[in-house]
Design a protein around this motif. Structure first.
Motif, PDB file in Angstrom:
ATOM      1  N   THR A   1       1.196  -4.613  -3.182  1.00  0.00           N
ATOM      2  CA  THR A   1       2.481  -4.860  -2.526  1.00  0.00           C
ATOM      3  C   THR A   1       2.324  -5.975  -1.503  1.00  0.00           C
ATOM      4  O   THR A   1       1.275  -6.135  -0.889  1.00  0.00           O
ATOM      5  CB  THR A   1       2.983  -3.590  -1.811  1.00  0.00           C
TER       6      THR A   1
ATOM      7  N   SER B   1       8.407   2.114   0.366  1.00  0.00           N
ATOM      8  CA  SER B   1       8.311   3.509   0.792  1.00  0.00           C
ATOM      9  C   SER B   1       6.861   3.980   0.670  1.00  0.00           C
ATOM     10  O   SER B   1       6.051   3.388  -0.038  1.00  0.00           O
ATOM     11  CB  SER B   1       9.221   4.391  -0.064  1.00  0.00           C
ATOM     12  N   SER B   2       6.541   5.060   1.332  1.00  0.00           N
ATOM     13  CA  SER B   2       5.167   5.565   1.305  1.00  0.00           C
ATOM     14  C   SER B   2       4.765   6.020  -0.098  1.00  0.00           C
ATOM     15  O   SER B   2       3.610   5.875  -0.496  1.00  0.00           O
ATOM     16  CB  SER B   2       4.985   6.699   2.314  1.00  0.00           C
TER      17      SER B   2
ATOM     18  N   TRP C   1       4.010   2.812  -2.022  1.00  0.00           N
ATOM     19  CA  TRP C   1       2.750   2.268  -1.526  1.00  0.00           C
ATOM     20  C   TRP C   1       1.577   3.049  -2.105  1.00  0.00           C
ATOM     21  O   TRP C   1       0.586   2.473  -2.551  1.00  0.00           O
ATOM     22  CB  TRP C   1       2.717   2.318   0.002  1.00  0.00           C
TER      23      TRP C   1
ATOM     24  N   TYR D   1       5.261  -6.568   0.557  1.00  0.00           N
ATOM     25  CA  TYR D   1       6.429  -6.351   1.399  1.00  0.00           C
ATOM     26  C   TYR D   1       6.502  -4.860   1.735  1.00  0.00           C
ATOM     27  O   TYR D   1       5.741  -4.046   1.206  1.00  0.00           O
ATOM     28  CB  TYR D   1       7.708  -6.817   0.691  1.00  0.00           C
ATOM     29  N   ASP D   2       7.422  -4.486   2.597  1.00  0.00           N
ATOM     30  CA  ASP D   2       7.569  -3.082   3.001  1.00  0.00           C
ATOM     31  C   ASP D   2       8.153  -2.252   1.863  1.00  0.00           C
ATOM     32  O   ASP D   2       9.174  -2.613   1.275  1.00  0.00           O
ATOM     33  CB  ASP D   2       8.491  -2.976   4.224  1.00  0.00           C
TER      34      ASP D   2
END
Length: 109
Positions: free
Chosen positions: A89, A94-95, A98, A91-92
């Motif tokens: 990833t 969700s957990s 990720w 970019y930001d």
């Protein structure tokens, strides 16, 4: 194969299966006919040992594996969201996303 005008050629002719010693290209300008893996390997080898190396082919193609990790069809692993899902990833997210990226990234590499 027999090619018209081949008798007029004064140089050496090798098939990829007989091109086992790259030193035969030393000091020569080499032309490799074909675009497959063996042709590319021979052109690179001749280029390192000879004066120059030229690759002649009808149309360009990109040799790729049919399956990634012997499981996933190449087009699914590269040209779809499945393939992007396995990349790191940048970019930001969700957990959960990720975590899935972290778990599945080593499968591709």
């Amino acid at each position: 194969p027999n090619i018209r005008g081949q008798g007029d050629f004064k140089g050496e002719v090798h098939h990829s299966c007989t091109f086992t010693d790259a030193s035969v290209a030393k000091g020569k300008k080499v032309v490799v006919v074909g675009g497959g893996k063996s042709a590319i390997d021979n052109a690179v080898s001749a280029g390192k040992h000879g004066v120059s190396s030229t690759l002649v082919y009808r149309s360009a193609h990109w040799p790729v594996p049919r399956l990634l990790a012997d499981l996933v069809p190449f087009k699914w692993g590269t040209y779809s969201r499945f393939g992007h899902f396995m990349l790191p990833t940048y970019y930001d997210v969700s957990s959960v996303a990720w975590y899935m990226h972290c778990v599945l990234t080593p499968i591709k590499w």
